[in-house]
Design a protein around this motif. Structure first.
Motif, PDB file in Angstrom:
ATOM      1  N   ASP A   1       1.024  -1.283  -0.069  1.00 59.26           N
ATOM      2  CA  ASP A   1      -0.021   0.052   0.043  1.00 59.26           C
ATOM      3  C   ASP A   1       0.963   1.164  -0.145  1.00 59.26           C
ATOM      4  OD1 ASP A   1      -2.476   1.499   0.207  1.00 59.26           O
ATOM      5  OD2 ASP A   1      -1.893   1.597   2.469  1.00 59.26           O
ATOM      6  N   LEU A   2       1.667   1.147   0.942  1.00 59.94           N
ATOM      7  CA  LEU A   2       2.842   2.312   0.750  1.00 59.94           C
ATOM      8  C   LEU A   2       3.614   2.549  -0.677  1.00 59.94           C
ATOM      9  CD1 LEU A   2       4.788   4.463   2.159  1.00 59.94           C
ATOM     10  CD2 LEU A   2       6.070   2.571   2.700  1.00 59.94           C
ATOM     11  N   LEU A   3       3.833   1.467  -1.344  1.00 61.95           N
ATOM     12  CA  LEU A   3       4.409   1.660  -2.609  1.00 61.95           C
ATOM     13  C   LEU A   3       3.422   2.043  -3.432  1.00 61.95           C
ATOM     14  CD1 LEU A   3       6.629  -1.618  -2.720  1.00 61.95           C
ATOM     15  CD2 LEU A   3       7.591   0.715  -2.178  1.00 61.95           C
ATOM     16  N   VAL A   4       2.315   1.647  -3.708  1.00 56.27           N
ATOM     17  CA  VAL A   4       1.305   2.134  -4.530  1.00 56.27           C
ATOM     18  C   VAL A   4       0.985   3.509  -4.341  1.00 56.27           C
ATOM     19  CG1 VAL A   4      -1.239   1.951  -5.094  1.00 56.27           C
ATOM     20  CG2 VAL A   4       0.103  -0.015  -4.800  1.00 56.27           C
ATOM     21  N   THR A   5       0.824   3.980  -2.920  1.00 55.87           N
ATOM     22  CA  THR A   5       0.737   5.628  -2.562  1.00 55.87           C
ATOM     23  C   THR A   5       1.845   6.251  -3.095  1.00 55.87           C
ATOM     24  OG1 THR A   5      -0.629   4.663  -0.809  1.00 55.87           O
ATOM     25  CG2 THR A   5       0.134   7.048  -0.777  1.00 55.87           C
ATOM     26  N   TYR A   6       3.187   5.685  -2.941  1.00 56.76           N
ATOM     27  CA  TYR A   6       4.294   6.315  -3.361  1.00 56.76           C
ATOM     28  C   TYR A   6       4.104   6.689  -4.862  1.00 56.76           C
ATOM     29  CZ  TYR A   6       9.037   7.125  -4.622  1.00 56.76           C
ATOM     30  OH  TYR A   6      10.543   7.734  -4.973  1.00 56.76           O
ATOM     31  N   GLU A   7       3.776   5.703  -5.552  1.00 56.75           N
ATOM     32  CA  GLU A   7       3.735   5.833  -7.081  1.00 56.75           C
ATOM     33  C   GLU A   7       2.770   6.752  -7.524  1.00 56.75           C
ATOM     34  OE1 GLU A   7       3.033   2.060  -8.817  1.00 56.75           O
ATOM     35  OE2 GLU A   7       5.255   1.269  -8.532  1.00 56.75           O
ATOM     36  N   ALA A   8       1.681   6.949  -6.666  1.00 56.27           N
ATOM     37  CA  ALA A   8       0.534   7.950  -7.048  1.00 56.27           C
ATOM     38  C   ALA A   8       1.283   9.379  -6.627  1.00 56.27           C
ATOM     39  CB  ALA A   8      -0.684   7.820  -6.181  1.00 56.27           C
ATOM     40  N   ALA A   9       2.060   9.414  -5.630  1.00 58.13           N
ATOM     41  CA  ALA A   9       2.554  10.633  -5.206  1.00 58.13           C
ATOM     42  C   ALA A   9       3.791  11.181  -6.150  1.00 58.13           C
ATOM     43  CB  ALA A   9       3.333  10.770  -3.897  1.00 58.13           C
TER      44      ALA A   9
ATOM     45  N   GLN B   1       0.730   9.978   5.366  1.00 54.13           N
ATOM     46  CA  GLN B   1       1.358  11.266   5.082  1.00 54.13           C
ATOM     47  C   GLN B   1       1.548  11.440   3.528  1.00 54.13           C
ATOM     48  OE1 GLN B   1       4.766  11.836   7.531  1.00 54.13           O
ATOM     49  NE2 GLN B   1       3.890  10.741   9.241  1.00 54.13           N
ATOM     50  N   LEU B   2       1.694  10.398   2.781  1.00 58.40           N
ATOM     51  CA  LEU B   2       2.072  10.661   1.214  1.00 58.40           C
ATOM     52  C   LEU B   2       0.612  11.028   0.667  1.00 58.40           C
ATOM     53  CD1 LEU B   2       4.426   7.958   0.204  1.00 58.40           C
ATOM     54  CD2 LEU B   2       4.560  10.415  -0.016  1.00 58.40           C
ATOM     55  N   ARG B   3      -0.578  10.280   1.251  1.00 53.24           N
ATOM     56  CA  ARG B   3      -1.828  10.797   0.786  1.00 53.24           C
ATOM     57  C   ARG B   3      -2.013  12.116   1.047  1.00 53.24           C
ATOM     58  NH1 ARG B   3      -2.963   6.048   3.231  1.00 53.24           N
ATOM     59  NH2 ARG B   3      -3.089   3.951   1.727  1.00 53.24           N
ATOM     60  N   ALA B   4      -1.649  12.614   2.273  1.00 49.17           N
ATOM     61  CA  ALA B   4      -2.041  14.021   2.523  1.00 49.17           C
ATOM     62  C   ALA B   4      -1.157  15.095   1.749  1.00 49.17           C
ATOM     63  CB  ALA B   4      -1.757  14.406   4.180  1.00 49.17           C
ATOM     64  N   LEU B   5       0.016  14.309   1.150  1.00 47.53           N
ATOM     65  CA  LEU B   5       0.786  15.247   0.513  1.00 47.53           C
ATOM     66  C   LEU B   5       0.419  15.471  -0.925  1.00 47.53           C
ATOM     67  CD1 LEU B   5       3.693  16.834  -0.025  1.00 47.53           C
ATOM     68  CD2 LEU B   5       4.371  14.318  -0.815  1.00 47.53           C
ATOM     69  N   ILE B   6      -0.413  14.158  -1.366  1.00 54.15           N
ATOM     70  CA  ILE B   6      -0.956  14.350  -2.734  1.00 54.15           C
ATOM     71  C   ILE B   6      -2.180  15.247  -2.776  1.00 54.15           C
ATOM     72  CG2 ILE B   6      -2.483  12.850  -4.353  1.00 54.15           C
ATOM     73  CD1 ILE B   6      -0.749  10.609  -3.529  1.00 54.15           C
ATOM     74  N   LYS B   7      -2.991  15.011  -1.790  1.00 55.67           N
ATOM     75  CA  LYS B   7      -4.209  15.992  -1.485  1.00 55.67           C
ATOM     76  C   LYS B   7      -4.044  17.414  -1.354  1.00 55.67           C
ATOM     77  CE  LYS B   7      -8.372  16.195   1.253  1.00 55.67           C
ATOM     78  NZ  LYS B   7      -9.143  15.731   2.636  1.00 55.67           N
ATOM     79  N   GLU B   8      -3.060  17.877  -0.588  1.00 55.16           N
ATOM     80  CA  GLU B   8      -2.257  19.266  -0.585  1.00 55.16           C
ATOM     81  C   GLU B   8      -1.839  19.626  -1.717  1.00 55.16           C
ATOM     82  OE1 GLU B   8       1.802  20.726   1.086  1.00 55.16           O
ATOM     83  OE2 GLU B   8       0.697  19.971   2.608  1.00 55.16           O
ATOM     84  N   GLU B   9      -1.131  18.910  -2.879  1.00 53.50           N
ATOM     85  CA  GLU B   9      -0.692  19.127  -3.999  1.00 53.50           C
ATOM     86  C   GLU B   9      -1.759  19.466  -4.954  1.00 53.50           C
ATOM     87  OE1 GLU B   9       2.193  20.137  -5.355  1.00 53.50           O
ATOM     88  OE2 GLU B   9       3.172  20.078  -3.202  1.00 53.50           O
ATOM     89  N   HIS B  10      -2.961  18.761  -5.008  1.00 51.49           N
ATOM     90  CA  HIS B  10      -3.778  18.838  -5.916  1.00 51.49           C
ATOM     91  C   HIS B  10      -4.671  20.165  -5.524  1.00 51.49           C
ATOM     92  CE1 HIS B  10      -3.932  15.489  -8.037  1.00 51.49           C
ATOM     93  NE2 HIS B  10      -3.965  14.487  -6.992  1.00 51.49           N
ATOM     94  N   HIS B  11      -4.615  20.644  -4.250  1.00 51.66           N
ATOM     95  CA  HIS B  11      -5.296  22.098  -3.720  1.00 51.66           C
ATOM     96  C   HIS B  11      -4.433  23.245  -3.956  1.00 51.66           C
ATOM     97  CE1 HIS B  11      -7.785  18.920  -1.705  1.00 51.66           C
ATOM     98  NE2 HIS B  11      -8.905  19.765  -1.946  1.00 51.66           N
ATOM     99  N   VAL B  12      -3.335  23.064  -4.210  1.00 49.81           N
ATOM    100  CA  VAL B  12      -2.385  24.136  -4.641  1.00 49.81           C
ATOM    101  C   VAL B  12      -2.635  24.699  -5.866  1.00 49.81           C
ATOM    102  CG1 VAL B  12      -0.143  24.853  -4.599  1.00 49.81           C
ATOM    103  CG2 VAL B  12      -0.632  23.583  -2.962  1.00 49.81           C
TER     104      VAL B  12
END
Length: 159
Positions: free
Chosen positions: A88-96, A148-159
């Motif tokens: 799950d971490l690796l899939v999330t990292y790839e999404a990031a 934390q990576l999901r939060a980073l992705i979410k943050e980047e989508h809102h910037v």
């Protein structure tokens, strides 16, 4: 992992790596049936499988192949809980990486301090830590880093 699942994964992986069809529809559906039986417990695999169906129906075969690879990774990861968390971490990292292509993932372990997961952003020639989690339990450490990576992705989508 049982032999029918191993066989289905190998056959589908081989088919996914070829641009031209390598098996008949009925044979492919037999393998898909075995895969479906084993992915029902994995929400990540289920979501990826749904994406495969949609992409295939819309004629986006390269995208369907990418999602099928995610399904296969999830199936292989069902051997134990800590492997599932790591997958799950690796899939999330790839999404990031799709949002921030200059990320760098490091995973380390020693018996004294436990697991350390660090993600660096190396954009613009600078290196800064964007995620850092440490802990003795694999499950907790991987899950926290993925959140934390999901939060980073979410943050980047809102910037």
């Amino acid at each position: 992992m049982n032999q029918p699942l191993i066989t289905a994964i190998a056959a589908m992986r081989d088919a996914a790596e070829h641009e031209a069809p390598t098996m008949f529809w009925s044979e492919a559906m037999e393998h898909v049936a075995v895969l479906l039986e084993h992915v029902q417990n994995s929400s990540s695999a289920t979501e990826s499988l749904q994406a495969v169906r949609i992409a295939t129906a819309e004629g986006r075969l390269p995208e369907a192949i990418q999602h099928l690879h995610q399904v296969l990774h999830c199936l292989q990861a069902q051997s134990s809980e800590h492997v599932i968390r790591l997958a799950d971490l690796l899939v999330t990292y790839e999404a990031a990486l799709l949002v921030k292509p200059f990320l760098w993932l490091e995973i380390g372990y020693n018996r004294i301090s436990g697991w350390m997961i660090t993600v660096y952003d190396k954009a613009g020639g600078f290196e800064r830590v964007v995620v850092q989690v440490a802990g003795l339990r694999t499950d907790d450490t991987c899950q926290s880093a993925a959140q934390q990576l999901r939060a980073l992705i979410k943050e980047e989508h809102h910037v």
